[in-house]
Design a protein around this motif. Structure first.
Motif, PDB file in Angstrom:
ATOM      1  N   ALA A  57       0.836  -1.199   0.000  1.00  0.00           N
ATOM      2  CA  ALA A  57       0.000   0.000   0.000  1.00  0.00           C
ATOM      3  C   ALA A  57       0.871   1.249   0.000  1.00  0.00           C
ATOM      4  O   ALA A  57       0.538   2.255  -0.642  1.00  0.00           O
ATOM      5  N   ALA A  58       2.008   1.189   0.700  1.00  0.00           N
ATOM      6  CA  ALA A  58       2.917   2.336   0.753  1.00  0.00           C
ATOM      7  C   ALA A  58       3.490   2.640  -0.629  1.00  0.00           C
ATOM      8  O   ALA A  58       3.550   3.804  -1.049  1.00  0.00           O
ATOM      9  N   ALA A  59       3.910   1.601  -1.336  1.00  0.00           N
ATOM     10  CA  ALA A  59       4.453   1.792  -2.684  1.00  0.00           C
ATOM     11  C   ALA A  59       3.371   2.300  -3.635  1.00  0.00           C
ATOM     12  O   ALA A  59       3.625   3.172  -4.479  1.00  0.00           O
ATOM     13  N   ARG A  60       2.162   1.779  -3.475  1.00  0.00           N
ATOM     14  CA  ARG A  60       1.051   2.212  -4.336  1.00  0.00           C
ATOM     15  C   ARG A  60       0.717   3.676  -4.078  1.00  0.00           C
ATOM     16  O   ARG A  60       0.502   4.456  -5.031  1.00  0.00           O
ATOM     17  N   LEU A  61       0.685   4.087  -2.806  1.00  0.00           N
ATOM     18  CA  LEU A  61       0.375   5.475  -2.483  1.00  0.00           C
ATOM     19  C   LEU A  61       1.434   6.408  -3.034  1.00  0.00           C
ATOM     20  O   LEU A  61       1.118   7.499  -3.527  1.00  0.00           O
TER      21      LEU A  61
END
Length: 319
Positions: A304-308
């Protein structure tokens, strides 16, 4: 040892009642340069005051320049540190963020992303972005990435993202971040933006490790400040009673509320610690959530961090 084993929970001698002054006692920040967003009100004032008292050159990045000037005068008189200054920054305005970044010269050692807006009525930026996400996350994302070279210049740079236990209220809803399809709800919007603050720390810690930059997020605690300007006393009392579950939730003083920010910004105790979420001057426990404690697993999810991060880059149209 299994490489997938998570690192041990990080603890310090400080706790919920520690103050920013206690945390920074004995720390020498002479020659270090710091920026504190929202440094003219609430815990931002006490964060900046503690850093200045330790000898740092502190820039208060604020919307209200008059309030910033008054705070600078107070710091100078109280600490004797004449290197505190004020600069204009409106995190909801990307042109303001870009101007601040362009005007910064030289290295940067400490960036405290402290400013924010809480539970506001539905409002949008000229780009159509939901205000809380635009201010609390996108504004700070643009600021931190824009200042990356300054943070990396001398090595050892620290970025501190002030989040909240309100992140328990919502993950980042990637399918509709800006409430274009779902009904707007102030606390869900705030919670999503605070989750984004933690996810930013997770991904920035990974991306910037080779530059010697550490990035951590934190929950400052419950402090009565101007941050709650959109929340009535009646609503605040109701929320506190609901969250407490029959127990009494104590307010922290602003000095106590700033302690965890100052710990992560300045203390040698946390040197090299990165990509984590702290509360009460210690790392939070994952998954054990109460009204004010614990960190949700989704806020630390590396995918989720990479996607954000990519969503933020795409939204801002930056590299």
């Amino acid at each position: 040892m299994n490489s997938a084993t998570p690192p041990a929970r990080f603890t310090t001698p400080f706790g919920a009642e520690s103050t920013a002054a206690e945390v920074v006692s004995g720390v020498d920040l002479t020659g270090r340069r710091a920026i504190v967003t929202g440094g003219a009100s609430g815990i931002g004032v006490e964060t900046a005051r503690a850093l200045a008292s330790a000898g740092a050159e502190v820039t208060l990045a604020v919307r209200d320049m008059a309030a910033g000037a008054r705070t600078v005068a107070d710091f100078t008189a109280a600490t004797g540190n004449k290197d505190t200054q004020v600069a204009h920054l409106d995190l909801a305005d990307q042109s303001s963020v870009a101007a601040f970044v362009a005007a910064w010269e030289g290295p940067l050692d400490i960036l405290v992303n402290n400013a924010g807006v809480m539970a506001s009525p539905e409002r949008r930026t000229p780009e159509g972005w939901e205000l809380q996400f635009a201010t609390n996350h996108l504004g700070h994302f643009a600021l931190a990435t824009g200042l990356h070279a300054a943070l990396a210049r001398d090595g050892g740079g620290r970025v501190v993202a002030v989040s909240s236990s309100a992140h328990h209220r919502s993950p980042v809803v990637f399918e509709d971040i800006h409430f274009r399809e779902r009904p707007y709800e102030p606390w869900s919007a705030y919670g999503q933006s605070k989750t984004a603050n933690v996810l930013f720390a997770v991904e920035a810690a990974k991306r910037w490790a080779a530059d010697g930059i550490t990035v951590n997020a934190l929950m400052p605690g419950g402090i009565r400040t101007n941050l709650q300007r959109y929340v009535s006393d009646e609503e605040l009392a109701r929320l506190r009673a609901q969250a407490a579950g029959g127990t009494e939730l104590k307010w922290k003083t602003p000095e106590q509320g700033a302690a965890t920010s100052v710990l992560l910004a300045a203390s040698p105790l946390v040197a090299g610690v990165t990509g984590r979420y702290f509360e009460d001057c210690n790392e939070a426990v994952v998954g054990e959530l109460s009204a004010r404690t614990g960190v949700a697993a989704y806020a630390l999810d590396p995918e989720a961090a990479a996607r954000l991060w990519q969503v933020s880059v795409d939204t801002l149209g930056t590299r």
